[in-house]
Motif scaffolding. Structure first.
Motif, PDB file in Angstrom:
ATOM      1  N   TRP A   1     100.118 132.609-102.393  1.00 38.50           N
ATOM      2  CA  TRP A   1     100.440 131.358-101.704  1.00 38.50           C
ATOM      3  C   TRP A   1     100.870 130.321-102.733  1.00 38.50           C
TER       4      TRP A   1
ATOM      5  N   GLY B   1     104.301 128.425 -98.773  1.00 35.39           N
ATOM      6  CA  GLY B   1     103.468 129.237 -97.888  1.00 35.39           C
ATOM      7  C   GLY B   1     103.162 130.597 -98.500  1.00 35.39           C
ATOM      8  N   TRP B   2     102.771 131.545 -97.647  1.00 31.81           N
ATOM      9  CA  TRP B   2     102.353 132.861 -98.094  1.00 31.81           C
ATOM     10  C   TRP B   2     103.526 133.832 -98.203  1.00 31.81           C
TER      11      TRP B   2
ATOM     12  N   GLU C   1      89.745 128.386-100.020  1.00 34.47           N
ATOM     13  CA  GLU C   1      90.254 129.464 -99.178  1.00 34.47           C
ATOM     14  C   GLU C   1      89.176 130.548 -99.115  1.00 34.47           C
TER      15      GLU C   1
END
Length: 222
Positions: free
Chosen positions: A137, A142-143, A73
């Motif tokens: 995350w 997900g975030w 990321e």
């Protein structure tokens, strides 16, 4: 990303006469971690293309993390806004996704990121008002939304992890020019802030950068 892997992000720079041409962000990697690489420009040895943040205005900060399990990321901060990309793409191709707006609160000044282990990444960001924000995350979830972690601090900041489940964030107390850190061994549970006096010097000039790394096996470097 995995044991034995090192990846470095930087802006590709080529020296021409007395000028500089700065292009898209590139990366250099030592896939085995078995030696020291000395990089001299020009030319810059580029192994592969990094996330293409070249369409952005001038980038003031970069942050990246390897999530164990062959996943990367990366974030770029410019003009108070944060852009985000990840590798590999969702379709499995070993390429970077197109960067998108990470939706951060306005006025961000610095960013840092770390990972507790497989399937987790956590971003920390400090704004010009002295607030430390974070967002995390989890694979499958997900975030999360942005949440304020604490206030009355300033950048620079950094974060690291030395074992699965562990994460540690470092910031600066602007009133004393002192480095502070907080640690966590489980999600959403953080220890009280501790002054890091060894690297702090209230009589010196303002701290311009912080960096830290967790060496697997209960060891930290800062």
């Amino acid at each position: 990303e995995r044991s034995g892997h090192v990846r470095i992000f930087l802006a590709a720079v080529v020296t021409i006469s007395l000028g500089l041409i700065i292009g898209p962000i590139r990366l250099i990697r030592n896939a085995h971690g078995n030696g020291t690489e000395k990089v001299i420009a020009p030319p810059v040895p580029v192994v592969d293309q990094g996330p293409d943040f070249s369409s952005l205005s001038r980038i003031s900060r970069l942050a990246a993390v390897g999530v164990r399990g062959h996943h990367l990321e990366a974030w770029a901060l410019r003009e108070g806004k944060i852009s985000h990309s990840w590798w590999p793409r969702d379709d499995g191709q070993e390429a970077w996704n197109r960067p998108y707006d990470f939706g951060a609160p306005t006025g961000m000044a610095d960013i840092a990121v770390s990972s507790r282990g497989p399937g987790h990444a956590e971003v920390f960001a400090v704004d010009y008002r002295g607030n430390l924000w974070h967002r995390w995350w989890l694979e499958g979830d997900g975030w999360s939304k942005w949440r304020i972690f604490t206030d009355h601090i300033t950048g620079p900041l950094t974060a690291c992890s030395f074992a699965d489940g562990h994460i540690q964030v470092f910031v600066v107390d602007p009133s004393s020019n002192t480095i502070m850190y907080s640690s966590s061994s489980q999600p959403a549970v953080w220890d009280p802030w501790i002054k890091f006096d060894i690297l702090s010097d209230s009589s010196s000039s303002r701290i311009s950068r912080l960096a830290a790394v967790g060496v697997r096996g209960h060891h930290l470097e800062a």
